[in-house]
Scaffold this active site. Sequence first.
Site, short mmCIF file in Angstrom:
data_model
loop_
_atom_site.label_atom_id
_atom_site.label_comp_id
_atom_site.label_asym_id
_atom_site.label_seq_id
_atom_site.Cartn_x
_atom_site.Cartn_y
_atom_site.Cartn_z
CE LYS A 183 -13.45 -8.63 3.44
NZ LYS A 183 -13.16 -8.71 4.90
CD GLU A 257 -7.60 5.53 1.68
OE1 GLU A 257 -6.35 5.49 1.83
OE2 GLU A 257 -8.40 5.44 2.61
CB CYS A 291 -4.13 5.36 5.32
SG CYS A 291 -5.70 6.24 5.13
CD GLU A 394 0.32 2.38 5.98
OE1 GLU A 394 -0.50 3.31 6.05
OE2 GLU A 394 0.14 1.37 5.29
#
Length: 490
Positions: A183, A257, A291, A394
């Site tokens: 997806k 992840e 990331c 983040e």
Amino acid sequence: MPVQEAPLDLLPEPGLLIGEKVLRSTSGGVHLHVYAPTGKPTVEVPLAGPKEIDLAVETARKALVGWRAMPAGVRRDVLLRLAQLLRDHHEELGRLAIADNGAPAYVHMHAPFAAAELFAYNAGWVDKIGGDVVNTHPVPSFDYTLDEPYGVVGVVIPWNGPIHAIGMTCAPALAAGNCVIVKPPELTPFAALRMGRLALDAGLPPGVLQIVPGGPAAGKALVTHPGVDKVHFTGSDAIGKKVLAGALHTLKPVGLELGGKSANIIFSDADLVQAASQSLAAIINLSGQGCINGTRVLVQASVYDQVIEIIRAAVEHIPLGDPVTALAPPAMGPVINEAACNRIMGVIERTKDLGEGRLLTGGERGTGDFAHGYYIQPTVFVDVDNSSRLAQEEIFGPVLAVIRFTDEEEAVRLANDTRFGLAAYVQTKDLRRVHRVSAALDAGNVWVNGFVGIHEAVPFGGVKQSGTGRLGGIAGIREFTRPKNVWIAL
């Protein structure tokens, strides 16, 4: 020179690849795709809904029987052919990926080659996946294990690097004998769909790899579906927690992840120019939307002023660029969309208002030719408190937080003082320090004195709230296999 329009000359009509058919009439509605460098709409993207997820799972379960039974050498050769097709079509895939998210050509033209290496590497494991003979002395028996695929794996990939993400996840999952339903986000459907068609061209049986772009409803349907045996999710920690909650109903295993707030630790004995260049990469690379980017820069006090001046001079020479013509760093592209742009600018304004750091450079949206797209100037805050939101959240944008430390002990403490643990970077010429600090850091991956990407043979993944499981190397194969034990009385 004005930014060019979206590179749509190679753009296939969007849709969902289920089996060998591309569905363009779907139950999940449509998403109007917008080209990030110009802020202009391109095409409407059909989205998967629960109905299409049901169909994809049904198709995958039918294909699983033949894929698992296919001789290992044949499955290996299919993946090797796919690797070569990715190389052969690298320019087409790169341009589609630029249209997807607006990242520069030098990022996306490399991605198909990286994905090809991942498929080629994992193809090498296909005929080597086996098991072990187990010594059960003194019991008179013969005992062995079989490494078996889970079955149907649902893979949810991020928008920042769909080509590489498919290589990281689907190559080991397919090599292990699973069928995979991918997806992609509604934001970036183009390159993923083309990769799915290339897989069919390589000889992958229909239903073994399917591409179903969609939003949250499709993701939820995939994660909760009883016909999906395992899920792997790449994205934010907030959504990762929702994925875990969704998988509870069927108790399916989940690989995650997730995000990071990685520290780049610069000691006084480091090559300061090289070390500072690592900091620049953290904001140039995908405009900070990565990331593993080292967006917390920890600098030893004795060289702190020198390093921030090196960073300032370099950052002020990073140009904003048209991704189609940005063939080499340091040209920087836009962030993904207007919502991200507003969120990141909100972080910058909040940091200034709260005094969480001193603005060294940047802090504004793009101007001139870059005023209409989602461009943000590369931004650096210095004298940042590690406990501040700027240092702990983040940002996923081109914003650096520079923090001062005095000694090795404090550097490690500051680096570990975050809920994340995906990556860390260490800059020093002291080999003993390299080993001490690398062992002490709470991170799944540590890079020392440089970074050249994530090699296909090494395990990649995080600790703490940066995720679970590993991709790459034999660890990546084991992520998508489970052992079955066979005990025979003698």
